[in-house]
Design an enzyme around this catalytic site. Structure first.
Site, PDB file in Angstrom:
ATOM      1  N   GLU A 113     -11.089   5.640  -1.878  1.00 33.62           N
ATOM      2  CA  GLU A 113     -10.479   4.318  -1.893  1.00 33.62           C
ATOM      3  C   GLU A 113     -11.482   3.272  -1.390  1.00 33.62           C
ATOM      4  O   GLU A 113     -11.745   3.189  -0.197  1.00 33.62           O
ATOM      5  CB  GLU A 113      -9.233   4.322  -1.016  1.00 33.62           C
ATOM      6  CG  GLU A 113      -8.241   5.427  -1.355  1.00 33.62           C
ATOM      7  CD  GLU A 113      -7.465   5.884  -0.143  1.00 33.62           C
ATOM      8  OE1 GLU A 113      -6.694   5.085   0.425  1.00 33.62           O
ATOM      9  OE2 GLU A 113      -7.650   7.052   0.264  1.00 33.62           O
ATOM     10  N   HIS A 168      -0.887   1.527   4.210  1.00 32.02           N
ATOM     11  CA  HIS A 168      -0.881   0.991   2.841  1.00 32.02           C
ATOM     12  C   HIS A 168       0.173  -0.094   2.620  1.00 32.02           C
ATOM     13  O   HIS A 168       0.881  -0.107   1.609  1.00 32.02           O
ATOM     14  CB  HIS A 168      -0.687   2.129   1.838  1.00 32.02           C
ATOM     15  CG  HIS A 168      -1.819   3.101   1.793  1.00 32.02           C
ATOM     16  ND1 HIS A 168      -3.124   2.767   2.092  1.00 32.02           N
ATOM     17  CD2 HIS A 168      -1.840   4.429   1.471  1.00 32.02           C
ATOM     18  CE1 HIS A 168      -3.902   3.818   1.956  1.00 32.02           C
ATOM     19  NE2 HIS A 168      -3.155   4.848   1.591  1.00 32.02           N
ATOM     20  N   HIS A 197      -5.306   3.987  -5.398  1.00 29.88           N
ATOM     21  CA  HIS A 197      -5.153   5.304  -4.778  1.00 29.88           C
ATOM     22  C   HIS A 197      -4.999   6.400  -5.831  1.00 29.88           C
ATOM     23  O   HIS A 197      -4.104   7.248  -5.732  1.00 29.88           O
ATOM     24  CB  HIS A 197      -3.961   5.321  -3.828  1.00 29.88           C
ATOM     25  CG  HIS A 197      -4.117   6.275  -2.682  1.00 29.88           C
ATOM     26  ND1 HIS A 197      -4.488   7.596  -2.849  1.00 29.88           N
ATOM     27  CD2 HIS A 197      -3.959   6.107  -1.342  1.00 29.88           C
ATOM     28  CE1 HIS A 197      -4.542   8.191  -1.672  1.00 29.88           C
ATOM     29  NE2 HIS A 197      -4.227   7.314  -0.730  1.00 29.88           N
TER      30      HIS A 197
END
Length: 394
Positions: free
Chosen positions: A358, A151, A222
């Site tokens: 996601e 991420h 998220h």
């Protein structure tokens, strides 16, 4: 398979007047917001805006409340571009908070799980060994997930304060400049994320980015969902359908092997509605690698008007339909939740008490040329959107 990188186009002029324009604000960040302490009894779970007033890295954080005419509300903070609360009606008409979050900005700062509700970037999901090559040059990122970068590494978009502007009572625009080599990524990346609560009880998330150097981009959100309500217990009885005939298997560090394999005959077949827990404990190497579902599903051909996934809360009857322009979606079943954080509902974030879906490009795309490209060049505009629409099944 479609790409979400499009040539620049003229933006449609916003004709509606900007709410709250009379309030004092800095040159970058709108400070106007709605404090939930003034809302009615129909929104009892929204945290107070005062708990999100803080200066972090020299910038001011706030809580912003978006709502539609039917009572649906979202609380979003510009710290990490996070969805803090999302109130939608259940099958009895009772508003239910379906997103896990904290009562204060300090809760997000100190959380053992850094991604609750956050806007994810510059690159969502994992990049193998924190390295990739672009234009003949190798770039080295911060590794923060075993040997890999997850991420965006550090700082990651979840840990920065975004500039914010309320467009109207249902729309919040967030912007951030990720500077050249921030986290190891090339290019000054200008990012804009717009959250909108629509009158058909949907949360629309629109992403836009431009760069002055060739770079890679893969943005997502998220939010951790529990459609029975935050702190209501396990999500294993939620019913899930994903319109994906294929997925990307992973190695023991959750990096795709490069193969795209059919879900048919495996625990990853959600082409027909199935509970999350129905096969999660099956003896399967992929489930072992992810400690459950933490995999990239290759979505069947679709556009923004096509439902690509549906989830139904078994107790609440709340149905969430997901739409996206992205080619894939990571389904995560809360496998690494450890009960170390106290959430808004007063209970801990125990194992598998929330899930994430996601919408994004494939993990490790910069290193896997057979995957849809995530390269963004100067003169191009990254532009994509995803929609989470809510209704009820009685």
């Amino acid at each position: 398979m479609q790409s979400s990188f499009k040539k620049p186009s003229l933006a449609v002029a916003i004709a509606c007047s900007i709410l709250f324009a009379a309030c004092n604000q800095s040159t970058k960040t709108t400070t106007t917001m709605t404090d939930s302490t003034t809302t009615t009894a129909t929104t009892p779970k929204l945290p107070p805006a005062s708990a999100f007033e803080k200066t972090i890295d020299g910038k001011q954080t706030h809580l912003y409340i978006l709502k539609n005419k039917h009572g649906m509300e979202a609380a979003i903070t510009n710290y990490g571009g996070r969805v803090v609360s999302l109130l939608v009606p259940d099958k009895t008409g009772k508003l239910t908070d379906v997103v896990l979050g904290f009562e204060s900005v300090e809760g997000f700062e100190n959380s053992k799980e850094p991604y609750y509700g956050a806007t994810i970037g510059r690159f969502g999901n994992r990049i193998a060994k924190g390295k990739f090559k672009l234009g003949g040059k190798e770039y080295t990122l911060v590794t923060n997930n075993g040997p890999n970068t997850l991420h965006g590494g550090k700082p990651g978009f979840q840990a920065v304060v975004w500039d914010a502007k309320m467009i109207d009572s249902a729309t919040l625009e967030l912007s951030y400049l990720a500077k050249d080599m921030e986290g190891g990524f090339p290019g000054n990346l200008k990012v804009k994320v717009t959250y909108t609560i629509t009158d058909d009880n949907a949360m629309k998330v629109s992403y836009e980015a431009t760069t002055d150097k060739t770079t890679v981009v893969n943005l997502t959100n998220h939010a951790f969902f529990n459609l029975n309500g935050e702190s209501s217990g396990t999500i294993l009885d939620h019913l899930v359908q994903i319109h994906a005939d294929n997925y990307t298997p992973v190695d023991s560090t959750l990096i795709p092997t490069g193969k795209v394999e059919p879900v048919a005959g495996t625990p990853f077949d959600f082409t027909k509605a199935t509970t999350i827990g129905a096969r999660i404990n099956t003896s399967n190497q992929q489930l072992k690698n992810g400690n459950g579902y933490d995999h990239n599903f290759v979505l069947n051909q679709h556009d923004i008007n096509t439902v690509i996934a549906t989830v139904i809360g078994d107790k609440s009857g709340i149905k969430m339909e997901i739409y996206t322009e992205e080619p894939a979606m990571q389904f995560y079943s809360g496998n690494f939740m450890q009960g170390k954080n106290e959430m808004k509902g007063g209970k801990k974030d125990e194992f598998r008490t929330s899930f994430a879906m996601e919408t994004q490009h494939y993990p490790d795309s910069p290193n896997q040329m057979s995957f849809p490209t995530t390269v963004l060049n100067p003169g191009q505009t990254y532009r994509t959107q995803s929609i989470y629409k809510f209704s009820v099944v009685k």
